[in-house]
Design an enzyme around this catalytic site. Structure first.
Site, PDB file in Angstrom:
ATOM      1  N   LYS A 137       0.865  -1.190   0.000  1.00 58.24           N
ATOM      2  CA  LYS A 137       0.000   0.000   0.000  1.00 58.24           C
ATOM      3  C   LYS A 137       0.890   1.225   0.000  1.00 58.24           C
ATOM      4  O   LYS A 137       2.042   1.153   0.446  1.00 58.24           O
ATOM      5  CB  LYS A 137      -0.885   0.004   1.254  1.00 58.24           C
ATOM      6  CG  LYS A 137      -2.106   0.871   1.143  1.00 58.24           C
ATOM      7  CD  LYS A 137      -3.265   0.186   0.412  1.00 58.24           C
ATOM      8  CE  LYS A 137      -4.392   1.147   0.130  1.00 58.24           C
ATOM      9  NZ  LYS A 137      -5.558   0.475  -0.459  1.00 58.24           N
ATOM     10  N   ASP A 177      -6.925   4.462  -4.704  1.00 54.55           N
ATOM     11  CA  ASP A 177      -7.618   4.316  -3.413  1.00 54.55           C
ATOM     12  C   ASP A 177      -8.241   5.688  -3.152  1.00 54.55           C
ATOM     13  O   ASP A 177      -8.443   6.464  -4.102  1.00 54.55           O
ATOM     14  CB  ASP A 177      -6.626   3.902  -2.306  1.00 54.55           C
ATOM     15  CG  ASP A 177      -7.324   3.487  -1.010  1.00 54.55           C
ATOM     16  OD1 ASP A 177      -7.868   2.368  -0.951  1.00 54.55           O
ATOM     17  OD2 ASP A 177      -7.348   4.277  -0.057  1.00 54.55           O
TER      18      ASP A 177
HETATM   19  P1  NDP Z   1     -13.003   7.793  -2.964  1.00 55.19           P
HETATM   20  O1  NDP Z   1     -11.944   8.789  -2.715  1.00 55.19           O
HETATM   21  O2  NDP Z   1     -13.512   7.600  -4.344  1.00 55.19           O
HETATM   22  O3  NDP Z   1     -14.261   8.064  -2.005  1.00 55.19           O
HETATM   23  C1  NDP Z   1     -14.139   8.114  -0.623  1.00 55.19           C
HETATM   24  C2  NDP Z   1     -15.488   8.481  -0.030  1.00 55.19           C
HETATM   25  O4  NDP Z   1     -15.415   8.383   1.399  1.00 55.19           O
HETATM   26  C3  NDP Z   1     -15.911   9.908  -0.340  1.00 55.19           C
HETATM   27  O5  NDP Z   1     -17.310   9.980  -0.384  1.00 55.19           O
HETATM   28  C4  NDP Z   1     -15.362  10.672   0.875  1.00 55.19           C
HETATM   29  O6  NDP Z   1     -16.030  11.903   1.132  1.00 55.19           O
HETATM   30  C5  NDP Z   1     -15.649   9.662   1.976  1.00 55.19           C
HETATM   31  N1  NDP Z   1     -14.748   9.863   3.112  1.00 55.19           N
HETATM   32  C6  NDP Z   1     -13.403   9.951   3.091  1.00 55.19           C
HETATM   33  N2  NDP Z   1     -12.910  10.157   4.321  1.00 55.19           N
HETATM   34  C7  NDP Z   1     -13.991  10.183   5.136  1.00 55.19           C
HETATM   35  C8  NDP Z   1     -14.155  10.362   6.528  1.00 55.19           C
HETATM   36  N3  NDP Z   1     -13.109  10.545   7.336  1.00 55.19           N
HETATM   37  N4  NDP Z   1     -15.433  10.329   7.036  1.00 55.19           N
HETATM   38  C9  NDP Z   1     -16.498  10.140   6.225  1.00 55.19           C
HETATM   39  N5  NDP Z   1     -16.391   9.967   4.889  1.00 55.19           N
HETATM   40  C10 NDP Z   1     -15.164   9.990   4.365  1.00 55.19           C
HETATM   41  O7  NDP Z   1     -12.411   6.422  -2.391  1.00 55.19           O
HETATM   42  P2  NDP Z   1     -12.859   4.916  -2.708  1.00 55.19           P
HETATM   43  O8  NDP Z   1     -14.320   4.858  -2.931  1.00 55.19           O
HETATM   44  O9  NDP Z   1     -11.945   4.387  -3.731  1.00 55.19           O
HETATM   45  O10 NDP Z   1     -12.484   4.196  -1.338  1.00 55.19           O
HETATM   46  C11 NDP Z   1     -13.418   4.098  -0.253  1.00 55.19           C
HETATM   47  C12 NDP Z   1     -12.959   2.990   0.680  1.00 55.19           C
HETATM   48  O11 NDP Z   1     -12.905   1.752  -0.041  1.00 55.19           O
HETATM   49  C13 NDP Z   1     -11.577   3.157   1.301  1.00 55.19           C
HETATM   50  O12 NDP Z   1     -11.577   2.568   2.588  1.00 55.19           O
HETATM   51  C14 NDP Z   1     -10.693   2.331   0.385  1.00 55.19           C
HETATM   52  O13 NDP Z   1      -9.495   1.915   1.030  1.00 55.19           O
HETATM   53  C15 NDP Z   1     -11.615   1.160   0.095  1.00 55.19           C
HETATM   54  N6  NDP Z   1     -11.296   0.387  -1.099  1.00 55.19           N
HETATM   55  C16 NDP Z   1     -11.258   0.981  -2.330  1.00 55.19           C
HETATM   56  C17 NDP Z   1     -11.009   0.211  -3.442  1.00 55.19           C
HETATM   57  C18 NDP Z   1     -11.071   0.779  -4.821  1.00 55.19           C
HETATM   58  O14 NDP Z   1     -11.006   0.003  -5.781  1.00 55.19           O
HETATM   59  N7  NDP Z   1     -11.214   2.087  -5.005  1.00 55.19           N
HETATM   60  C19 NDP Z   1     -10.681  -1.219  -3.339  1.00 55.19           C
HETATM   61  C20 NDP Z   1     -10.848  -1.762  -2.006  1.00 55.19           C
HETATM   62  C21 NDP Z   1     -11.110  -0.964  -0.944  1.00 55.19           C
HETATM   63  P3  NDP Z   1     -15.476  13.273   0.453  1.00 55.19           P
HETATM   64  O15 NDP Z   1     -15.819  13.175  -0.984  1.00 55.19           O
HETATM   65  O16 NDP Z   1     -16.216  14.344   1.169  1.00 55.19           O
HETATM   66  O17 NDP Z   1     -14.006  13.289   0.708  1.00 55.19           O
END
Ligand code: NDP
Length: 455
Positions: A137, A177
């Site tokens: 990571k 991510d």
């Molecule tokens: P994105 O950046 O596309 O989206 C993240 C989302 O989570 C946004 O809506 C963001 O809000 C919100 N968010 C971030 N930090 C916080 C917080 N502290 N409290 C509340 N909401 C929060 O990321 P992903 O969708 O790619 O990733 C989301 C999760 O999934 C992570 O844990 C990641 O590690 C996991 N993941 C992702 C994969 C992938 O393929 N993308 C694969 C496997 C796991 P805002 O827009 O306001 O920042």
């Protein structure tokens, strides 16, 4: 062979205490890393006592120590010409079963402990996919929010200047991510290609014109829902008509909601880092498209509330909204004990983790006590990295598969992960998916490590 823990502790509980004390001492100030290892160790240590070759091989001690951590300075110039400095990392955790593989996160909260937790989880998750990928990571404390397009590009290029020394298609293959989507991947891949004078699958999540895989952008979100379908099928339940709450509104959340709607579920809440929106009658495809548009421009969901005359519950999490199933898809530790209680009070019967480690240890314990089905991230969200591994295969073969073919493979992989969880987690009370996922992911990596000897 001597093993000091094994000799010092002749039962799993004492072993667990000594092991965790040592881990916390060696890794101070990294609570998320301690939490991720503790969750796995609770399942793995009793299993290791039943299979003493893993104890004697000190597999858990070795597996919880990264192969290496690279930390580096990233300097870039902002639009005013001022010099900015961020910190970049790559945690190369384990390449026992394949090249290091895991995403890059750009977020102001990024630090070494968070990337170690994510890298550790990634080892077992990647193993569960049955594909040849190790765990890693990386990322930076750079905040893409509020930055211009040109600033994001300059940062990504500066980040890759250093990262390029440490990655390669057979060495370490990063992906996206939080804060890293196809725009950032394109800038980083462009710089890598220029530096190395080669076009290889060194990073995944690429756009289609750059050698990306069809179906990758949807894979994590769709995969979580496919996993939920497998779990619910055990109890002859489907998702049609079920009320679901999804947190987040980024990549994972958007495609989890898209698939839930396609299957006839009713999604009543979504969120972002500033609050949540509640649609008692459920989102439809038009509303979801609007959310995709504003979130992909990194805007707040407040704009959605304004357009569709609803309320943006600022500073609040969505877990008080009644639902049958919850899909946390935002970030780590977004469900603590109070949130778990609110979910259960609202009728929640199942939690399927799309984000990495969204439920803390107390919340997981509470779900178990209340017989809430709990599908942990390392099994439920493995679809994203699985399709990234298929992107690597397509890049190596210099061909691309159709969207239907990729989607079918994703369904098969999620079904296979489910089967492995049942194999190792089945008990009198049904399947314990936490235990099942941890042990099933561990066995393959542990066997490889034993085969290598002392490395
Ligand atoms: P994105 O950046 O596309 O989206 C993240 C989302 O989570 C946004 O809506 C963001 O809000 C919100 N968010 C971030 N930090 C916080 C917080 N502290 N409290 C509340 N909401 C929060 O990321 P992903 O969708 O790619 O990733 C989301 C999760 O999934 C992570 O844990 C990641 O590690 C996991 N993941 C992702 C994969 C992938 O393929 N993308 C694969 C496997 C796991 P805002 O827009 O306001 O920042």
């Amino acid at each position: 062979m001597k093993n000091e823990y094994y000799l010092a502790a002749d039962n799993p509980d004492d072993y667990f205490c000594s092991f965790m004390q040592g881990l916390v001492k060696r890794n101070p100030g990294e609570p998320e890393f301690h939490q991720a290892v503790e969750e796995a160790a609770k399942s793995l240590i009793p299993f290791m006592f039943d299979n003493k070759k893993y104890l004697q091989g000190q597999i858990l001690e070795r597996l919880s120590e990264p192969d290496r951590i690279i930390s580096f300075r990233v300097c870039w110039a902002d639009d005013q010409g001022s010099i900015r400095t961020n910190r970049g990392f790559r945690v190369q955790f384990s390449n026992a079963i394949g090249p290091y593989k895991g995403g890059l996160r750009f977020h102001p909260t990024v630090n070494q402990g968070i990337l170690k937790f994510l890298g550790f989880e990634q080892i077992l998750k990647n193993s569960l996919t049955s594909l040849p990928i190790g765990g890693g990571k990386g990322g930076s404390n750079f905040n893409p929010k509020g930055k211009s397009e040109a600033e994001v590009m300059r940062f990504c290029q500066a980040f890759m200047m250093e990262l390029s020394h440490h990655i390669g298609e057979n060495t370490d293959v990063p992906a996206g991510d939080i804060g890293v989507g196809s725009r950032e991947i394109s800038y980083m891949f462009g710089r890598y290609k220029q530096l190395k004078k080669e076009f290889t699958g060194v990073i995944t999540g690429k756009g289609l014109a750059l050698g990306g895989s069809l179906g990758r952008v949807e894979a994590t979100g769709y995969g979580v829902v496919y996993f939920a379908q497998n779990v619910l099928a055990e109890n002859s339940v489907g998702l049609k008509g079920k009320v679901c709450v999804v947190s987040g509104s980024g990549n994972v959340a958007q495609y989890a909601v898209e698939k839930l709607l396609e299957l006839g579920a009713k999604v009543t809440a979504m969120s972002d880092s500033g609050g949540f929106i509640h649609e008692p009658n459920g989102f439809d495809n038009e509303k979801l498209e609007y959310i995709k548009t504003i979130k992909n421009q990194r805007k707040s969901l407040a704009g959605y509330a304004e357009k569709f005359s609803t309320v943006y519950h600022r500073g609040k999490k969505p877990w008080g909204v009644p639902c049958e199933f919850a899909f946390p898809c935002a970030t780590q530790n977004e469900i603590c004990i109070e949130d778990a209680q609110a979910l259960v009070n609202g009728g929640c019967k199942g939690v399927f983790e799309g984000a990495n480690m969204p439920s803390d240890l107390a919340a997981i314990k509470f779900f178990e006590a209340k017989d809430v089905i709990f599908a942990p991230a390392k099994a439920a969200n493995a679809g994203g990295v699985a399709i990234s591994a298929l992107e690597m295969s397509q890049n190596s073969m210099r061909l691309s598969w159709s969207k239907e073919e990729v989607d079918q493979r994703l369904k098969d992989i999620m079904a296979s992960i489910h089967k492995q969880c049942v194999e190792y987690g089945k008990g009198k009370q049904g399947t314990d998916y936490v235990t099942g996922a941890n042990i099933a992911g561990f066995v393959k990596v542990a066997e490889a490590m034993l085969a290598y000897g002392v490395t």
